[in-house]
Design a protein around this motif. Structure first.
Motif, PDB file in Angstrom:
ATOM      1  N   ALA A  49       1.601 -15.220  10.578  1.00  0.00           N
ATOM      2  CA  ALA A  49       1.311 -14.827   9.198  1.00  0.00           C
ATOM      3  C   ALA A  49       1.995 -15.810   8.249  1.00  0.00           C
ATOM      4  O   ALA A  49       3.067 -16.326   8.557  1.00  0.00           O
ATOM      5  CB  ALA A  49       1.825 -13.419   8.961  1.00  0.00           C
ATOM      6  N   PRO A  50       1.367 -16.052   7.099  1.00  0.00           N
ATOM      7  CA  PRO A  50       1.987 -16.984   6.141  1.00  0.00           C
ATOM      8  C   PRO A  50       3.270 -16.409   5.555  1.00  0.00           C
ATOM      9  O   PRO A  50       3.389 -15.200   5.378  1.00  0.00           O
ATOM     10  CB  PRO A  50       0.920 -17.133   5.058  1.00  0.00           C
ATOM     11  CG  PRO A  50       0.106 -15.884   5.135  1.00  0.00           C
ATOM     12  CD  PRO A  50       0.114 -15.480   6.582  1.00  0.00           C
ATOM     13  N   LYS A  51       4.200 -17.279   5.256  1.00  0.00           N
ATOM     14  CA  LYS A  51       5.456 -16.848   4.631  1.00  0.00           C
ATOM     15  C   LYS A  51       5.239 -16.527   3.154  1.00  0.00           C
ATOM     16  O   LYS A  51       5.840 -15.618   2.618  1.00  0.00           O
ATOM     17  CB  LYS A  51       6.510 -17.966   4.746  1.00  0.00           C
ATOM     18  CG  LYS A  51       7.034 -18.193   6.153  1.00  0.00           C
ATOM     19  CD  LYS A  51       8.539 -18.380   6.132  1.00  0.00           C
ATOM     20  CE  LYS A  51       9.168 -18.470   7.513  1.00  0.00           C
ATOM     21  NZ  LYS A  51       8.376 -17.895   8.607  1.00  0.00           N
ATOM     22  N   ILE A  52       4.384 -17.335   2.513  1.00  0.00           N
ATOM     23  CA  ILE A  52       4.202 -17.158   1.061  1.00  0.00           C
ATOM     24  C   ILE A  52       2.750 -16.803   0.752  1.00  0.00           C
ATOM     25  O   ILE A  52       1.857 -17.040   1.564  1.00  0.00           O
ATOM     26  CB  ILE A  52       4.644 -18.428   0.280  1.00  0.00           C
ATOM     27  CG1 ILE A  52       3.868 -19.647   0.800  1.00  0.00           C
ATOM     28  CG2 ILE A  52       6.151 -18.673   0.406  1.00  0.00           C
ATOM     29  CD1 ILE A  52       4.001 -20.869  -0.088  1.00  0.00           C
ATOM     30  N   PRO A  53       2.512 -16.232  -0.428  1.00  0.00           N
ATOM     31  CA  PRO A  53       1.173 -15.747  -0.779  1.00  0.00           C
ATOM     32  C   PRO A  53       0.109 -16.844  -0.788  1.00  0.00           C
ATOM     33  O   PRO A  53       0.389 -17.998  -1.105  1.00  0.00           O
ATOM     34  CB  PRO A  53       1.369 -15.209  -2.201  1.00  0.00           C
ATOM     35  CG  PRO A  53       2.800 -14.894  -2.308  1.00  0.00           C
ATOM     36  CD  PRO A  53       3.507 -15.910  -1.459  1.00  0.00           C
TER      37      PRO A  53
ATOM     38  N   VAL B 363      -3.760  -8.264   3.302  1.00  0.00           N
ATOM     39  CA  VAL B 363      -2.409  -7.918   2.832  1.00  0.00           C
ATOM     40  C   VAL B 363      -1.411  -8.990   3.276  1.00  0.00           C
ATOM     41  O   VAL B 363      -0.605  -9.484   2.483  1.00  0.00           O
ATOM     42  CB  VAL B 363      -1.993  -6.516   3.350  1.00  0.00           C
ATOM     43  CG1 VAL B 363      -0.501  -6.278   3.184  1.00  0.00           C
ATOM     44  CG2 VAL B 363      -2.789  -5.438   2.622  1.00  0.00           C
ATOM     45  N   LEU B 364      -1.473  -9.370   4.547  1.00  0.00           N
ATOM     46  CA  LEU B 364      -0.517 -10.361   5.059  1.00  0.00           C
ATOM     47  C   LEU B 364      -0.685 -11.698   4.343  1.00  0.00           C
ATOM     48  O   LEU B 364       0.292 -12.356   4.010  1.00  0.00           O
ATOM     49  CB  LEU B 364      -0.691 -10.533   6.572  1.00  0.00           C
ATOM     50  CG  LEU B 364      -0.343  -9.306   7.421  1.00  0.00           C
ATOM     51  CD1 LEU B 364      -0.596  -9.581   8.898  1.00  0.00           C
ATOM     52  CD2 LEU B 364       1.105  -8.874   7.210  1.00  0.00           C
ATOM     53  N   ARG B 365      -1.915 -12.095   4.083  1.00  0.00           N
ATOM     54  CA  ARG B 365      -2.142 -13.400   3.465  1.00  0.00           C
ATOM     55  C   ARG B 365      -1.908 -13.386   1.960  1.00  0.00           C
ATOM     56  O   ARG B 365      -1.371 -14.333   1.396  1.00  0.00           O
ATOM     57  CB  ARG B 365      -3.571 -13.865   3.758  1.00  0.00           C
ATOM     58  CG  ARG B 365      -3.784 -14.132   5.242  1.00  0.00           C
ATOM     59  CD  ARG B 365      -5.100 -14.821   5.469  1.00  0.00           C
ATOM     60  NE  ARG B 365      -5.121 -16.140   4.859  1.00  0.00           N
ATOM     61  CZ  ARG B 365      -6.194 -16.919   4.811  1.00  0.00           C
ATOM     62  NH1 ARG B 365      -7.334 -16.510   5.347  1.00  0.00           N
ATOM     63  NH2 ARG B 365      -6.146 -18.110   4.238  1.00  0.00           N
ATOM     64  N   GLU B 370       7.471 -13.116   3.112  1.00  0.00           N
ATOM     65  CA  GLU B 370       8.678 -13.017   2.271  1.00  0.00           C
ATOM     66  C   GLU B 370       8.501 -12.030   1.125  1.00  0.00           C
ATOM     67  O   GLU B 370       9.402 -11.255   0.811  1.00  0.00           O
ATOM     68  CB  GLU B 370       9.051 -14.398   1.726  1.00  0.00           C
ATOM     69  CG  GLU B 370       9.595 -15.302   2.821  1.00  0.00           C
ATOM     70  CD  GLU B 370       9.789 -16.750   2.360  1.00  0.00           C
ATOM     71  OE1 GLU B 370       9.584 -17.034   1.154  1.00  0.00           O
ATOM     72  OE2 GLU B 370      10.114 -17.594   3.222  1.00  0.00           O
ATOM     73  N   ARG B 371       7.323 -12.074   0.493  1.00  0.00           N
ATOM     74  CA  ARG B 371       7.128 -11.148  -0.614  1.00  0.00           C
ATOM     75  C   ARG B 371       7.014  -9.705  -0.111  1.00  0.00           C
ATOM     76  O   ARG B 371       7.495  -8.779  -0.763  1.00  0.00           O
ATOM     77  CB  ARG B 371       5.899 -11.558  -1.435  1.00  0.00           C
ATOM     78  CG  ARG B 371       5.936 -10.942  -2.812  1.00  0.00           C
ATOM     79  CD  ARG B 371       4.939 -11.523  -3.772  1.00  0.00           C
ATOM     80  NE  ARG B 371       5.243 -12.893  -4.151  1.00  0.00           N
ATOM     81  CZ  ARG B 371       4.549 -13.579  -5.057  1.00  0.00           C
ATOM     82  NH1 ARG B 371       3.491 -13.017  -5.644  1.00  0.00           N
ATOM     83  NH2 ARG B 371       4.870 -14.815  -5.364  1.00  0.00           N
ATOM     84  N   ARG B 377      12.227  -4.144   0.198  1.00  0.00           N
ATOM     85  CA  ARG B 377      13.634  -4.117  -0.250  1.00  0.00           C
ATOM     86  C   ARG B 377      13.763  -3.523  -1.642  1.00  0.00           C
ATOM     87  O   ARG B 377      14.727  -2.818  -1.937  1.00  0.00           O
ATOM     88  CB  ARG B 377      14.194  -5.543  -0.247  1.00  0.00           C
ATOM     89  CG  ARG B 377      14.512  -6.041   1.149  1.00  0.00           C
ATOM     90  CD  ARG B 377      14.878  -7.518   1.142  1.00  0.00           C
ATOM     91  NE  ARG B 377      15.167  -7.956   2.501  1.00  0.00           N
ATOM     92  CZ  ARG B 377      14.875  -9.154   2.975  1.00  0.00           C
ATOM     93  NH1 ARG B 377      14.303 -10.066   2.194  1.00  0.00           N
ATOM     94  NH2 ARG B 377      15.161  -9.469   4.217  1.00  0.00           N
ATOM     95  N   SER B 378      12.801  -3.815  -2.500  1.00  0.00           N
ATOM     96  CA  SER B 378      12.891  -3.285  -3.865  1.00  0.00           C
ATOM     97  C   SER B 378      12.780  -1.758  -3.840  1.00  0.00           C
ATOM     98  O   SER B 378      13.425  -1.068  -4.632  1.00  0.00           O
ATOM     99  CB  SER B 378      11.816  -3.901  -4.758  1.00  0.00           C
ATOM    100  OG  SER B 378      10.558  -3.301  -4.515  1.00  0.00           O
TER     101      SER B 378
END
Lengths: 518, 518
Positions: A49-53, B363-365, B370-371, B377-378
């Motif tokens: 899965a990608p780390k960032i959007p 959703v994952l992409r 990280e987000r 966490r928020s």
């Protein structure tokens, strides 16, 4: 940005609507049956899965480039395989609204509208099918929306099982016997296995082409009597209106009579054909339904309601809720305690449920009863049209009488005078696996079925050739020992021109194949 | 007009997107918990389905006027009840795309992309959770998307049951025993009932507040040994990471050790809390997962994926498919015969399945790992914020240690000095059912629990008062004999300001109620 920020939701939502509308515009340009090879997608997508959007534009491009080629296009107007999965704008919008509101149906209080609309819509639809009041909330029964028929069968089986075991004792679960025919959907055997019926206690009534593949209540009776004599306990019959292979119809009245004599539960699986019964001219196929215990059909099959949406009606909701209810502390509430409300969690397998009635409500309202009847009739008419086209060409035959919008046909044995022979022994002139065409069948061995097997092979070859073209997609069934092609009309976009096109494809591929066999 | 005509689809699709976007804009104006009365909708809708079509404009007006008032707004930023059902634009779009394409997943060939994307996404997500390779397709296991945890438990139970019965004989189904704790979700007992486990053979391990409501592997072991001694056969343990009442965590390692000694199947239900385990700081809650047989969590709960979407991983897919596979003639195909493909119909209850992986993929992409971690966490941070606010007011207490984003709290006994007494006998000064407030508890009878019951009643009154305001929605649980309010953060739209608002509502209603009790 919040992942539900409404203006971004609006922007991306509009993009996806356009994407789908464009997909429908282009749908005829895709091969109906996907041509990808196993494992194609893993080669194309990242390992993790990608780390960032990633932006929606990139994702939609990937849907177009990598997902669409791997789809079998069920909404294509030339998808004639299996049974239809007939979409509609109204069904889609209902599903979209449900996804947008994203309420969780657990019990009444968790979103009263979701429960109440379901009870209303199930009564509307039950009335359209002329189900007796004993199946409606306005009468003494009620209806519920599940995902698929598999779930409907499990829930009714569990209700029947527990009712019976309460009489005869839990320890006798191994004595319970269930009955279907050799045409009953495999979901029935699977459901029986899941709920703990002994696999040896699943009786299969043999049908024959002579009696149109319909379950014989006489044979059923004999099997039941034999089981009782053997000390077993008959529990449940699954009758079918519109079987998966050929849309055969079991006689509900006679089957119920036999079953009732042994205090059994009768469920009717009308997954595909149930919808047609909103038309007066087809209603007779469910005559006798007033005597059964439960009835289900899939609105996602041939009723313009997006997958998934199985409609189940039961005469005795308490039998269901006795088996399926739970009352965890965290869900206790005054509405439930008042007993004035339906808590659908106690009618089904799962606790959480989507707002499924919304799409059914939108379908019923957007099209209205008369137009829905018109859609179904037009599909039946197109099936008749295809049947008529087959009738213009001696090389083809209809294998079994058509009841609804499915035609089962094949290349007739009369059209085949040579037979494909695969060489199994090496000689001076032939190598193993060589293919030759011989004038006679039976040259390899004395198997009397060889001729029928050869005819089946020719028809298999025809189906593969047709589906390989990508222009149409059909499937197959076995009618006894006869391999037949299934041509099921019901895709929403299908029009008469598509029937003509399909017929041309059939003829063209038959021409090419039969050249070897005449 | 064809019900899938693309330009009308586009027009109506855009209208519905705007309808939902507007709904999100207005969502804070609705009472979170619906205020309608049982039967409200039947009074407002026609008795029968319409004969002729109605325009989408009329239908959407009815959704607004009649459906919205009957919703409990799960997407409201002040919905803190039960567990979240966290939506997102990406999850919605994925569901919408799936509904638009409306392909039917049965087996690989019925739409290869649907199957392949699911295997890929389940590996992505398994990797994010640091599940061992033995649960991934890239290793020796695999994952599947179901509707809900109820289905995941049924499928794994059936696989475990059949594996065991193959060893000990079908006739011994009545000897199988399953184990959960008094905190295990009711879905477990229901699933056990459905698959034919004798209701008396469902063991409930008692937990205590002292051990944070976690299942004791020691007590489990004792129960198992006692059952073996009684000639019964231990089958299955359902361990929970994040229980429904209080998000308690069962120790996976010690439970597995006990279970493995008796060749049992261990399933982990991490329905709510599983998602948090993609954050390294929460991953320890599933330590020991490498020793269990199966693991599930609901992406539709706290992972921004529209209902319904339960992720199940198993180490031994063959155990599943042995119990759940069917091979009807009409689905026979070369890809299946090649054994190069996954046919998910054999991993689950139902045959037909929606293209569920699409929404999880989106959703994952759309958000990236990280987000997503940041969102979770928020929510935990906001739960801590609420906990801190409770800490500023002596009248409240946190009832049980917080693990994730759920706070269980109540009005403290220290804040209550008078007790509500309902008069049960008529005297010269009191009538039956009169309510008085007394300085002492126990005045009516000598029941030593009366004080605790009075405190519980005050807290029930607080919850009803809060929920009746419509401004926030919370739920409750029992921690032993203690009634607690549950404040679950996780709605996507929730921000710190909503926590402050919720706290103000709590204080304001407590002020009013406690005036009677001090």
């Amino acid at each position: 940005m919040n992942p539900l920020e409404s203006e971004e939701f609006r922007r991306q939502g509009h993009m996806v609507i356009d994407f789908i509308a464009d997909y429908y515009n282009n749908i005829e340009s895709y091969p109906v049956l996907s041509r990808v090879e196993p494992g194609y997608l893993r080669k194309r997508l990242p390992k993790s899965a990608p780390k960032i959007p990633e932006p929606i534009e990139t994702i939609l491009k990937d849907v177009n480039d990598h997902i669409i080629p791997g789809l079998t296009h069920w909404q294509s107007p030339t998808h004639f395989a299996l049974f239809p999965s007939s979409a509609s704008t109204a069904g889609f919008l209902g599903e979209t609204l449900a996804a947008g509101l994203n309420v969780v149906g657990l019990n009444w209080v968790s979103s009263p509208a979701a429960t109440e609309l379901e009870t209303i819509v199930m009564d509307w639809l039950g009335e359209m099918l002329k189900l007796p009041n004993s199946f409606l909330f306005s009468g003494t029964g009620g209806g519920v929306l599940m995902g698929t028929t598999c779930e409907a069968v499990i829930c009714t089986l569990v209700a029947a099982r527990d009712r019976k075991l309460n009489e005869i004792g839990r320890e006798n679960i191994g004595k319970l016997v269930v009955y279907g025919s050799d045409q009953t959907h495999s979901a029935f055997q699977k459901a029986s296995r899941i709920v703990g019926i002994h696999p040896e206690n699943c009786r299969i009534i043999e049908t024959s082409k002579k009696t149109l593949l319909s379950m014989s209540s006489e044979i059923l009776k004999k099997k039941i009597v034999a089981d009782v004599e053997a000390g077993l306990v008959p529990l449940f019959v699954c009758a079918t209106v519109g079987t998966t292979a050929t849309t055969a119809v079991d006689p509900l009245g006679p089957i119920s009579d036999v079953a009732k004599a042994h205090d059994m539960w009768v469920h009717v699986d009308a997954a595909y054909a149930g919808s047609a019964c909103i038309c007066p001219e087809f209603r007779h196929f469910i005559d006798g339904v007033e005597r059964v215990n439960s009835f289900s059909f899939n609105a996602h099959k041939w009723f313009f309601t997006t997958l998934d949406c199985c409609c189940l009606w039961v005469k005795d909701p308490i039998a269901l809720t006795k088996s399926l209810s739970t009352s965890p502390e965290f869900l206790k509430n005054k509405a439930t305690e008042s007993k004035l409300v339906v808590d659908y969690k106690d009618w089904q397998i799962t606790l959480s449920r989507r707002f499924r009635s919304l799409k059914l409500w939108l379908v019923l309202r957007s099209y209205g009863v008369e137009r829905l009847q018109g859609f179904l009739r037009s599909h039946v008419k197109m099936a008749k049209q295809f049947e008529a086209l087959l009738g213009t060409d001696d090389r083809f035959e209809v294998v079994v009488k058509r009841n609804f919008s499915l035609v089962c046909f094949r290349i007739s044995p009369l059209a085949i005078s040579k037979f494909k022979i695969i060489i199994t022994t090496t000689t001076t002139t032939t190598a193993k696996n060589d293919v030759v065409f011989g004038d006679e069948y039976g040259v390899i061995n004395g198997n009397v079925n060889l001729r029928e097997a050869c005819i089946n092979d020719v028809n298999k070859e025809l189906l593969e050739s047709i589906n390989g073209s990508g222009r149409v997609y059909m499937s197959h069934c076995m009618v006894g020992d006869v391999y037949a092609l299934r041509f099921a009309v019901g895709s929403t976009l299908t029009e008469e021109s598509h029937i003509v096109r399909a017929w041309k494809v059939v003829k063209q591929h038959a021409d090419a194949i039969l050249a070897n066999y005449i």
